[in-house]
Design a protein around this motif. Structure first.
Motif, PDB file in Angstrom:
ATOM      1  N   LYS A   9      -3.665   9.266  -2.423  1.00 38.86           N
ATOM      2  CA  LYS A   9      -3.070   8.195  -3.233  1.00 38.86           C
ATOM      3  C   LYS A   9      -4.163   7.336  -3.865  1.00 38.86           C
ATOM      4  O   LYS A   9      -4.129   7.058  -5.063  1.00 38.86           O
ATOM      5  CB  LYS A   9      -2.158   7.323  -2.350  1.00 38.86           C
ATOM      6  N   ASP A  10      -5.131   6.925  -3.069  1.00 41.81           N
ATOM      7  CA  ASP A  10      -6.216   6.076  -3.575  1.00 41.81           C
ATOM      8  C   ASP A  10      -7.050   6.797  -4.639  1.00 41.81           C
ATOM      9  O   ASP A  10      -7.441   6.194  -5.649  1.00 41.81           O
ATOM     10  CB  ASP A  10      -7.115   5.605  -2.431  1.00 41.81           C
ATOM     11  N   GLU A  11      -7.298   8.097  -4.436  1.00 39.70           N
ATOM     12  CA  GLU A  11      -8.042   8.877  -5.428  1.00 39.70           C
ATOM     13  C   GLU A  11      -7.261   8.937  -6.748  1.00 39.70           C
ATOM     14  O   GLU A  11      -7.837   8.802  -7.821  1.00 39.70           O
ATOM     15  CB  GLU A  11      -8.273  10.287  -4.896  1.00 39.70           C
TER      16      GLU A  11
ATOM     17  N   LYS B  64      -3.136   8.791   2.253  1.00 42.94           N
ATOM     18  CA  LYS B  64      -3.672   7.527   1.729  1.00 42.94           C
ATOM     19  C   LYS B  64      -4.899   7.786   0.858  1.00 42.94           C
ATOM     20  O   LYS B  64      -5.041   7.196  -0.215  1.00 42.94           O
ATOM     21  CB  LYS B  64      -4.006   6.586   2.891  1.00 42.94           C
ATOM     22  N   GLN B  65      -5.781   8.698   1.288  1.00 47.55           N
ATOM     23  CA  GLN B  65      -6.959   9.038   0.480  1.00 47.55           C
ATOM     24  C   GLN B  65      -6.544   9.687  -0.837  1.00 47.55           C
ATOM     25  O   GLN B  65      -7.116   9.388  -1.893  1.00 47.55           O
ATOM     26  CB  GLN B  65      -7.882   9.980   1.251  1.00 47.55           C
TER      27      GLN B  65
ATOM     28  N   LYS C  79      -7.370   5.554  -8.570  1.00 48.53           N
ATOM     29  CA  LYS C  79      -8.700   5.222  -9.098  1.00 48.53           C
ATOM     30  C   LYS C  79      -9.108   6.148 -10.246  1.00 48.53           C
ATOM     31  O   LYS C  79     -10.090   5.863 -10.929  1.00 48.53           O
ATOM     32  CB  LYS C  79      -9.735   5.288  -7.988  1.00 48.53           C
TER      33      LYS C  79
ATOM     34  N   ASP D 288       0.843  -1.190   0.000  1.00 49.39           N
ATOM     35  CA  ASP D 288       0.000   0.000   0.000  1.00 49.39           C
ATOM     36  C   ASP D 288       0.884   1.249   0.000  1.00 49.39           C
ATOM     37  O   ASP D 288       0.889   2.017  -0.942  1.00 49.39           O
ATOM     38  CB  ASP D 288      -0.913  -0.030   1.221  1.00 49.39           C
ATOM     39  N   TYR D 289       1.648   1.411   1.059  1.00 47.87           N
ATOM     40  CA  TYR D 289       2.603   2.508   1.181  1.00 47.87           C
ATOM     41  C   TYR D 289       3.621   2.130   2.250  1.00 47.87           C
ATOM     42  O   TYR D 289       3.429   1.156   2.984  1.00 47.87           O
ATOM     43  CB  TYR D 289       1.910   3.835   1.554  1.00 47.87           C
TER      44      TYR D 289
END
Length: 172
Positions: free
Chosen positions: A166-168, A163-164, A171, A39-40
């Motif tokens: 990165k995830d955005e 993290k949000q 996606k 993940d990181y």
């Protein structure tokens, strides 16, 4: 008799030298273990900023090369107008934080990323954005505190935000 002793010593030195060369060649050819980043990962001693003795802790994650460059994504999201040397302020839970997005050269300057495993390998034809294998960010509070440091009270807030983000990006 002396000549015989010198000859044996000379042969031992030559054999020892060749054994040394062979062991060195084998030792250098052995594969190094790599660390997967699922993940990181947080790494200490990153970018150095004014007013801090130690470098900042970085939030490192693997790049998806089929996406637009991360710098472009962040610049568009926060209307920065600049894709290089990205630093911006963000308000989280009523407090202000400054986020630093690392250039690939900066990541290489502070860390040997060859120790990390690249799991998303793309062909050249599929690469749309950056060719960097990894992306990194750091975050500080308005009082210049490293928010990703082990002893920071802001660590959970900072990690959740990064993290949000990165995830955005992954996606998009």
């Amino acid at each position: 008799m002396m000549f015989h002793v010198e000859r044996i010593t000379k042969n031992l030195l030559i054999r020892g030298f060749f054994v040394f060369l062979i062991l060195t060649a084998v030792g250098c050819a052995a594969p190094r273990p790599t660390i997967p980043i699922n993940d990181y990962i947080l790494l200490p001693e990153g970018k150095e900023i004014l007013g801090r003795e130690k470098g900042l802790t970085i939030f490192l994650f693997e790049n998806d090369k089929t996406k637009i460059p991360f710098h472009q994504f962040v610049a568009q999201k926060y209307n920065l107008g600049n894709y290089r040397d990205i630093e911006y302020w963000v308000t989280l839970n009523g407090s202000r934080y400054k986020v630093f997005v690392y250039e690939n050269d900066e990541i290489q300057k502070y860390y040997d990323t060859s120790q990390f495993m690249v799991s998303n390998v793309e062909t050249e034809a599929n690469v749309i954005g950056s060719t960097a294998d990894f992306l990194a960010m750091s975050i500080i509070s308005s009082s210049n505190e490293d928010c990703l440091a082990d002893d920071s009270l802001f660590r959970n807030i900072a990690i959740t935000y990064l993290k949000q983000l990165k995830d955005e990006y992954l996606k998009s």
